[in-house]
Design an enzyme around this catalytic site. Structure first.
Site, PDB file in Angstrom:
ATOM      1  N   HIS A 333      15.432  12.835 -21.968  1.00  0.00           N
ATOM      2  CA  HIS A 333      14.609  12.038 -21.061  1.00  0.00           C
ATOM      3  C   HIS A 333      13.166  12.421 -20.886  1.00  0.00           C
ATOM      4  CE1 HIS A 333      14.511  13.880 -16.938  1.00  0.00           C
ATOM      5  NE2 HIS A 333      15.290  14.852 -17.603  1.00  0.00           N
ATOM      6  N   ASP A 343      11.447  20.499 -17.200  1.00  0.00           N
ATOM      7  CA  ASP A 343      12.178  19.215 -16.819  1.00  0.00           C
ATOM      8  C   ASP A 343      11.594  17.969 -16.715  1.00  0.00           C
ATOM      9  OD1 ASP A 343      14.600  17.711 -16.394  1.00  0.00           O
ATOM     10  OD2 ASP A 343      15.018  18.629 -14.286  1.00  0.00           O
ATOM     11  N   GLU A 380      15.914   9.126 -16.045  1.00  0.00           N
ATOM     12  CA  GLU A 380      17.299  10.259 -15.809  1.00  0.00           C
ATOM     13  C   GLU A 380      17.512  10.761 -14.495  1.00  0.00           C
ATOM     14  OE1 GLU A 380      18.999  14.428 -16.393  1.00  0.00           O
ATOM     15  OE2 GLU A 380      17.249  13.535 -15.525  1.00  0.00           O
ATOM     16  N   GLU A 381      16.396  11.194 -13.816  1.00  0.00           N
ATOM     17  CA  GLU A 381      16.130  11.930 -12.639  1.00  0.00           C
ATOM     18  C   GLU A 381      16.895  11.088 -11.490  1.00  0.00           C
ATOM     19  OE1 GLU A 381      15.832  14.885 -12.740  1.00  0.00           O
ATOM     20  OE2 GLU A 381      14.206  15.350 -14.020  1.00  0.00           O
ATOM     21  N   ASP A 409      17.840  18.622 -22.847  1.00  0.00           N
ATOM     22  CA  ASP A 409      16.828  18.244 -21.342  1.00  0.00           C
ATOM     23  C   ASP A 409      15.738  19.418 -20.844  1.00  0.00           C
ATOM     24  OD1 ASP A 409      16.259  17.765 -18.640  1.00  0.00           O
ATOM     25  OD2 ASP A 409      18.441  16.887 -18.118  1.00  0.00           O
ATOM     26  N   HIS A 493      12.201  20.982 -10.474  1.00  0.00           N
ATOM     27  CA  HIS A 493      11.900  19.576  -9.528  1.00  0.00           C
ATOM     28  C   HIS A 493      10.705  19.927  -8.246  1.00  0.00           C
ATOM     29  CE1 HIS A 493      15.645  17.348 -10.683  1.00  0.00           C
ATOM     30  NE2 HIS A 493      14.951  17.687 -11.675  1.00  0.00           N
TER      31      HIS A 493
END
Length: 681
Positions: A333, A343, A380-381, A409, A493
């Protein structure tokens, strides 16, 4: 010898020499080229990652659309037939956030800024979206603070039964690190909480120094993320979010149980420390913080905006020469909560490196036997939305034509190779790892370092719902792989997951990215090029045997019988051994095709159209997420759910359901055996 015979001999010899000189090399020659240093390009990987992570690019934003166009341009320049597949999906964004702490009745309230400190010289730091939880419920709630450790079911049970703490009406504070954040919110709601604050504890994510001086999360760092417990667009469960499609109402979405029913916010370790200092009471065994309730009181206010936003999957295709209707799919993604250096864009850079190497192979004359599809997913998140919508739209085609799905990923976050897969791919992964040098130790292969780290190769399973393999494996039954260097990283994140962090701590020379492209790409090439698909179902049978033995060792009582399950696994093992013998003797294109169909379709037989009880979207009866942790992987998830329910209710009907779920799994494994054998009963 006559003149005519002499001439014929000369012509034959010349023809053979000409054919030998100009015929295509074997596929293995191209595979060796693919992983050679002459084909890899560290600088190109670094450039692609730097370009992708220049700005924050949350799904549905202009920046993410620009990133999609960049990926498409690289695919196109790499001779892939590229196109964009767009969907209109329901996403949420923050409008208002407020968190106010009243330490005691007489103390002055403390209003938190809810900001991450801007460190370093990133010119786009101001574009980072305010910290929030995707799909969090809007609301304004107040209550005494209760500390619930990791927010697991057992943490709430301990609070109530062992410590006598009533969570009803409280605002729970829990730390990240053990289970999916959406399950933390769900568990808190079921315990009676009115709101949830989730933070990154220094014990899990911090160090004596922090970014940019070291890899650890700064005290102001906040882990954002979704709290949605489903997959795909919440308004289109089971079908694709195309223009003009049917959609559920907001009320129906709430009734589904997949979105939270109480508001939540993520906060930093620094803010959490202030909150936790206002909590008194007993301290749980092995912990350091009192659990409360209070006397500190939190007022949590959150307003989110729900919009129908355009997302874009970028698809690149190299058509197979002999079997164009058989698909080997690689995916990653693109969207990120902030800059996304680990990520997900370490994986995006790997996917682009693979595309560029495949272009070099094509220029040397290589053509894949089967079609290779590269997919760069969006959203995706928020809940694996881009990949799920695409799978739901193409479900029937994928069910009949997909050979395997290879996911990447967080491709690189540090040293150490990790792999997860459905078991028939285990041997293929090991073989590929034996052919690529370890990026951190040039004297060893990845396999040698991998096996040396734990005295054995550990390949995890794809039961959790943490990335885009979920729709392929758990919904359709496509064999799958997920790989990474490093496993978990402190700035996950947060706004500090940027190119600087990667360049300093994740992969300074971008050698791990190059190695990941080599291993993942080599697995893809073998799946696409080998005449007989390199699946090993003996590995699958051995893995199932271990899971069945674990179940048997639970000694559940209540006349629970696992003998049918064990017998079905023995049948699968027999069928797998027969396949091995069949491979050695098989001749003829049609026979090969028929055998490959059986190898490909056996995984589909492990799905059930009714899915898991209470979770019907999940069709796979062998691998699926834990009911209480979407990130957690379970073997026989339906059986596991039934056992958990039976232990709570302890009724005859609940234990009979455990046996029923064991029968369901047994039947699925038997069906897979029949598919492998190619037999009609």
């Amino acid at each position: 010898m006559s003149k005519s015979k002499s001439l014929a001999f000369v012509i034959a010899a010349l023809s053979y020499s000409f054919f030998s000189l100009f015929s295509s090399p074997p596929k293995s020659h191209y595979h060796e080229l693919f992983i050679s240093t002459s084909f890899s390009d560290n600088a190109s990987v670094a450039l692609n990652l730097h370009t992708l992570t220049r700005r924050p690019h949350v799904a549905g934003t202009v920046a993410n659309a620009e990133a999609a166009e960049y990926v498409r341009s690289v695919f196109t320049s790499s001779a892939l037939k590229s196109h964009v597949v767009a969907y209109q999906v329901s996403l949420t964004y923050p409008v208002h956030r407020s968190l106010v702490l009243t330490p005691t009745d007489s103390a002055k309230p403390i209003t938190f800024l809810l900001e991450q400190e801007k460190l370093g010289d990133n010119p786009y730091a101001n574009e980072v979206m305010p910290t929030f939880h995707g799909y969090a419920k809007s609301g304004n709630v107040s209550g005494p603070v209760v500390y619930a450790n990791y927010g697991r079911v057992e943490d709430f049970v301990r609070l109530k039964k062992d410590m006598g703490v009533n969570v009803s009406g409280a605002v729970v504070i829990a730390r990240y690190g053990q289970i999916y954040r959406g399950d933390i919110v769900k568990n808190a709601y079921e315990a009676g909480a009115v709101g949830v604050v989730i933070y990154t504890d220094k014990r899990d994510y911090g160090g004596d120094e922090w970014f940019p001086a070291s890899k650890w999360m700064p005290p102001s760092g906040v882990q954002v993320g979704t709290v949605y417990n489903g997959l795909g667009d919440p308004t289109t469960p089971g079908w694709a979010s195309v223009d003009g499609c049917e959609r559920l109402s907001d009320e129906a979405v709430e009734l589904s149980g997949d979105v939270p029913l109480i508001p939540s916010l993520p906060v930093s370790a620094a803010d959490a420390e202030v909150i936790l200092k206002t909590v008194v009471g007993d301290v749980s065994d092995g912990d350091v913080y009192p659990v409360g309730p209070g006397p500190g009181v939190l007022n949590l206010s959150y307003i989110g905006e729900t919009v129908i936003a355009k997302i874009e999957n970028v698809i690149g295709v190299i058509e197979g020469e002999e079997e164009p209707d058989r698909y080997v799919i690689l995916g990653n993604h693109r969207d990120a909560w902030t800059f996304g250096a680990v990520d997900p864009n370490s994986g995006t850079a790997v996917l682009m490196e693979i595309a560029q190497r495949l272009d070099k192979l094509q220029k040397r004359g290589w053509k894949p036997r089967r079609t290779i599809i590269l997919c760069n997913w969006d959203a995706e998140e928020y809940g694996l939305i881009g990949s799920t919508e695409w799978v739901e739209e193409n479900r029937e085609m994928l069910s009949s034509r997909a050979v395997a799905y290879l996911n990447v990923d967080c491709a690189v976050s540090g040293p150490g190779f990790h792999a997860s897969a459905t078991p028939q791919l285990d041997e293929l992964i090991k073989v590929a790892a034996q052919e690529v040098r370890d990026p951190d130790n040039a004297t060893q292969t990845i396999y040698e370092s991998w096996i040396g780290s734990s005295d054995s190769v550990v390949i995890r399973r794809l039961g959790g719902g943490g990335s885009d393999y979920a729709s392929f494996v758990q919904h359709v039954g496509v064999p799958g792989v997920d790989m990474s260097f490093g496993r978990g990283y402190p700035v996950y994140h947060s706004m500090y997951d940027d190119f600087t962090w990667m360049e300093k701590f994740g992969d300074p020379m971008f050698q791990r990215h190059v190695a990941m492209a080599s291993v993942l790409g080599l697995v893809a090439l073998r799946l696409a090029d080998e005449e007989i698909i390199p699946f090993n179902y003996t590995s699958y049978a051995l893995e199932l045997k271990k899971s069945a033995e674990d179940l048997e060792n639970e000694k559940l009582g209540h006349n629970i019988d696992v003998s049918t399950l064990i017998k079905s696994i023995e049948d699968l093992s027999t069928a797998a051994k027969h396949i091995s013998l069949e491979k050695e003797a098989i001749k003829g294109a049609l026979k090969v095709r028929e055998l490959n169909d059986r190898l490909m379709m056996a995984e589909r037989a492990l799905t059930d159209r009714d899915g898991l009880s209470e979770r019907p979207w999940y069709k796979h009866l062998i691998y699926g997420p834990s009911k209480y942790d979407d990130y957690g992987s379970k073997s026989f998830p339906g059986v596991d759910d039934a056992i958990d329910n039976a232990k709570k209710l302890n009724t005859k009907a609940s234990w009979e359901n455990v046996q029923h779920q064991i029968w369901r799994v047994s039947r699925a494994i038997r069906h897979a055996s029949l598919v492998l054998k190619g037999e009609l009963i």
